[in-house]
Write a protein that holds these residues in place. Structure first.
Motif, short mmCIF file in Angstrom:
data_model
loop_
_atom_site.label_atom_id
_atom_site.label_comp_id
_atom_site.label_asym_id
_atom_site.label_seq_id
_atom_site.Cartn_x
_atom_site.Cartn_y
_atom_site.Cartn_z
N ASP A 133 1.33 -1.35 0.06
CA ASP A 133 0.18 -0.04 -0.10
C ASP A 133 0.86 1.14 -0.07
N TYR A 189 1.06 5.14 -0.08
CA TYR A 189 0.39 6.24 -0.15
C TYR A 189 1.28 8.04 -0.60
N ASP A 217 -3.15 10.89 0.15
CA ASP A 217 -3.69 9.68 1.23
C ASP A 217 -3.40 9.38 2.44
N TRP A 250 -5.99 9.62 5.20
CA TRP A 250 -6.02 8.71 5.97
C TRP A 250 -6.15 8.51 7.86
N ILE A 266 -7.12 0.44 3.02
CA ILE A 266 -5.44 2.12 3.38
C ILE A 266 -5.27 1.83 4.92
N HIS A 301 -15.23 7.92 0.29
CA HIS A 301 -13.74 7.86 0.50
C HIS A 301 -13.69 6.01 -0.14
N THR A 351 -11.56 1.85 -3.61
CA THR A 351 -11.04 3.35 -2.43
C THR A 351 -11.69 4.37 -4.10
N LYS A 390 -8.70 7.04 -3.20
CA LYS A 390 -7.37 6.84 -3.47
C LYS A 390 -6.29 7.72 -4.51
N GLU A 391 -5.21 7.84 -3.77
CA GLU A 391 -4.53 8.13 -5.54
C GLU A 391 -2.76 7.21 -5.65
#
Ligand code: DLL
Length: 432
Positions: A100, A102, A106, A110, A240, A260, A286, A289-290
């Motif tokens: 994962d 980020y 992100d 989070w 996430i 989200h 998601t 999320k990027e």
């Protein structure tokens, strides 16, 4: 306490509009930038322009953990590597871990969803949060950390383990909020009892427990022993980390932060989307999320969705606390059994502790389930005959609840291994 009323109490039509916009953008981006998803969409014959509303999500392909592992480590990245500011992974105990990654955006999301989570139990900037989730690649530690920082609370980043030190800090630093796995909270309570210090005098108002299955009966036990409001929090690395959903003070289902993370429930066998109220496998997309966005991730977690109004004022869909996992489901002589069902039965019996283990074996082609449960100190000093009576009673209660015969064995206090993170409850000898 609601952290972000604009989103957490958004009326349904507004939420669906937002989800539609976000899904459209996500699918466009994934189709352009991530060959993994482009291939999957092409195979299913779906193009970005086919996604006109959030309901069209059902046209998109599912993503499984195995597929994510195949493109380890960076095959799911939807941005350039230099935009990634932090990486976490799943434990990888059963194969390559899932990564994962980020972006700064992100981490901001989070922090936001974890601020919402901690606010459900009333955490404010005046609180002292003892964070006993593991720091490191595991998402529990830093997830709670970012949420507490966002709120402006004081975080004690003690991480998991070292029970004596945890207890000293709880007392000396006047901790008001505790975050750890539910099983570890009971271990702390046990340690406190041994050191003869009174948990009720501590003033911990809320605990945020998740990362492993636990039942309502176990919640009661935790609330009684630690004198706090025990909030169930849910999340997973692939999506996430913690921050996907959280209970509120009414403890009646976990509010999904669906601006989200979009939840669906499917029949795990056929993949068909099930209506609200029906049990099945939770699937999550998601929406914002990027770094490593995920389309329709099959979590293998079993629950159902519920949309009745919650007295807290949040308008979000709620997921029932997890009922089990499709892969943790034990099939004993053809009957599907979730460890949480067994926990619910055994913990309702007097004289036993909330520490147990399930051992499955195959003898003469037949599955046998042995349920080992720790007795409490008082029962331990009683006569053997009493133990047998209790064993038979639990067996009969289990038969009533599950319709299978089990063998229950009461074991000595503290004989079942404790965990500082996720508890290991099942020993399935059939696979060895
Ligand atoms: O356990 C994230 C987390 C950290 C959640 C701290 C809550 C608190 P993973 O290690 O990837 O991530 O494990 C995810 O743990 O699919 C569920 O099977 C299980 N799980 C997580 N929360 C709960 C919960 C973190 N509240 C997997 N109840 C998930 C039951 C849970 N099981």
């Amino acid at each position: 306490m609601i952290w972000n009323g604009d989103f957490e109490t958004l009326p349904r039509a507004g939420m669906e509009k937002l989800q539609t916009e976000r899904l459209g953008k996500l699918v466009d981006n994934l189709y352009r930038r991530v060959p993994f998803y482009r291939k999957k969409m092409d195979e299913k014959g779906v193009k970005p322009h086919n996604i006109q509303s959030i309901k069209d999500i059902q046209k998109l392909p599912f993503t499984t953990k195995d597929e994510m592992r195949e493109v380890y480590p960076y095959g799911l990245l939807a941005v350039d590597m230099h935009e990634i500011v932090e990486i976490h992974t799943s434990s990888g105990t059963t194969g390559k871990p899932v990564v994962d990654a980020y972006t700064a955006g992100d981490i901001e999301v989070w922090s936001e969803v974890m601020a919402r989570t901690l606010s459900t139990g009333g955490t404010t900037k005046h609180d002292i949060v003892q964070n006993a989730y593991g720091y490191g690649l595991f998402t529990g530690g830093l997830g709670v950390h970012y949420g507490a920082r966002k709120i402006g609370a004081t975080v004690i980043p003690i991480s998991g383990g070292n029970t004596k030190r945890q207890l000293a800090i709880l007392k000396d630093f006047k901790t008001t909020v505790l975050a750890c796995t539910p099983s570890y909270s009971l271990f702390l309570a046990e340690g406190a009892k041994e050191e003869k210090f009174d948990m009720s005098a501590l003033g911990i108002k809320a605990g945020f427990f998740g990362a492993e299955p636990w039942s309502d009966t176990m919640r009661k036990e935790i609330q009684d022993k630690l004198h706090l409001l025990a909030i169930d929090i849910y999340g997973l690395t692939e999506i996430i980390g913690p921050g996907v959903a959280s209970e509120c003070e009414h403890q009646d289902g976990l509010h999904v932060f669906e601006d989200h993370f979009y939840p669906e429930i499917i029949d795990p066998q056929t993949g068909r989307v099930l209506p609200d109220g029906e049990k099945g496998e939770l699937v999550i997309t998601t929406l914002t999320k990027e770094g490593t966005p995920v389309l329709r991730y099959r979590t293998r977690d079993v629950t159902y969705l519920e949309r009745s109004a919650c007295p807290c004022g949040r308008t979000s869909v709620r997921m029932h606390r997890l009922l089990g996992r499709t892969d943790d489901m034990l099939i004993i002589r053809g009957v599907n059994v979730f460890p949480s069902q067994i926990e619910q039965v055994i913990l309702a019996v007097d004289g036993v502790e909330p520490h147990y283990q399930l051992v499955v074996e195959r003898r003469d082609q037949l599955d046998e389930l042995e349920v080992q449960v720790e007795m409490d100190e008082k029962l331990f000093s009683d006569e053997i005959r009493n133990l047998e009576t209790i064993e038979r009673k639990i067996e009969s209660d289990l038969y009533g609840a599950l319709n299978i015969h089990t063998r229950v064995k009461l074991v000595e206090p503290k004989s079942i291994a404790r965990s500082e993170g996720k508890a290991k409850r099942i020993i399935d000898k059939r696979k060895i």
